[in-house]
Scaffold this active site. Structure first.
Site, PDB file in Angstrom:
ATOM      1  N   ASP A 170    -126.587  31.385  56.936  1.00  6.59           N
ATOM      2  CA  ASP A 170    -126.669  29.988  56.525  1.00  6.59           C
ATOM      3  C   ASP A 170    -126.774  29.992  55.001  1.00  6.59           C
ATOM      4  O   ASP A 170    -127.866  30.097  54.455  1.00  6.59           O
ATOM      5  CB  ASP A 170    -127.879  29.313  57.167  1.00  6.59           C
ATOM      6  CG  ASP A 170    -128.019  27.858  56.755  1.00  6.59           C
ATOM      7  OD1 ASP A 170    -126.997  27.229  56.440  1.00  6.59           O
ATOM      8  OD2 ASP A 170    -129.162  27.353  56.736  1.00  6.59           O
ATOM      9  N   GLU A 179    -122.089  29.503  58.554  1.00  5.70           N
ATOM     10  CA  GLU A 179    -122.032  28.053  58.701  1.00  5.70           C
ATOM     11  C   GLU A 179    -121.139  27.485  57.605  1.00  5.70           C
ATOM     12  O   GLU A 179    -121.258  27.866  56.436  1.00  5.70           O
ATOM     13  CB  GLU A 179    -123.436  27.451  58.625  1.00  5.70           C
ATOM     14  CG  GLU A 179    -123.466  25.993  59.008  1.00  5.70           C
ATOM     15  CD  GLU A 179    -124.869  25.483  59.243  1.00  5.70           C
ATOM     16  OE1 GLU A 179    -125.268  25.403  60.415  1.00  5.70           O
ATOM     17  OE2 GLU A 179    -125.553  25.183  58.254  1.00  5.70           O
ATOM     18  N   ASP A 189    -134.107  28.246  57.462  1.00  2.87           N
ATOM     19  CA  ASP A 189    -132.781  28.778  57.127  1.00  2.87           C
ATOM     20  C   ASP A 189    -132.444  29.993  57.987  1.00  2.87           C
ATOM     21  O   ASP A 189    -131.295  30.172  58.404  1.00  2.87           O
ATOM     22  CB  ASP A 189    -132.707  29.118  55.637  1.00  2.87           C
ATOM     23  CG  ASP A 189    -132.900  27.878  54.779  1.00  2.87           C
ATOM     24  OD1 ASP A 189    -132.079  26.950  54.900  1.00  2.87           O
ATOM     25  OD2 ASP A 189    -133.881  27.816  54.014  1.00  2.87           O
TER      26      ASP A 189
END
Length: 156
Positions: free
Chosen positions: A7, A67, A139
């Site tokens: 991420d 992501e 995260d």
């Protein structure tokens, strides 16, 4: 197979590693790579690259799931995120990993069943899917979710 979920963010990039054996998914490790907000942009990017390279070297994942970036109303924030994403994609490629990218809504749908799920719902489902896992922060939770999303999609 070991999957590295990522991420990306300039301030705090989450990472999560899972092992997939057949239909079984297990947690290996997770963490967050934080950069000093007071440091110059190039120094922050070097820190992110170095830390990610260490994760890849230590755990030898086979592939990475990242992501996708979202564009918000603040162009400066979007640019900083894009810089971090570029470092993450380059680091994975340099490490010999195949990289697949997933939209945030698709990740949420893969974990919770709906693309509009709240972060808390995703984190709660991670507790069900990876019982006993201590997650380093939000995260890292998102990174684990991206890795699980990839595990589910590669089976199709």
């Amino acid at each position: 197979m070991i999957i590295l979920g990522l991420d990306p963010s300039l301030s705090c990039t989450g990472w999560g590693l899972i092992r997939v054996e057949g239909s079984r998914i297990s947690h290996i490790a997770n963490g967050q790579i934080k950069t000093d907000a007071k440091a110059a942009l190039p120094d922050r990017l070097v820190h992110l690259d170095t830390a990610l390279a260490a994760v890849i070297a230590d755990h030898a994942p086979k592939c990475a799931a990242v992501e996708e970036v979202f564009v918000n109303d603040n162009p400066q924030s979007t640019l900083k995120l894009a810089h971090a994403r570029g470092v993450v994609l380059l680091g994975c490629a340099r490490g010999g990993l195949t990289v697949t990218q997933y939209a945030p809504r698709l990740v949420k749908k893969a974990i919770v069943g709906t693309g509009g799920a709240a972060k808390g719902q995703v984190q709660a489902m991670l507790g069900v899917l990876l019982p006993g896992t201590k997650v380093a922060g939000p995260d890292a939770a998102d990174a684990l979710a991206v890795a699980i999303c990839h595990a589910n999609h590669r089976r199709r």
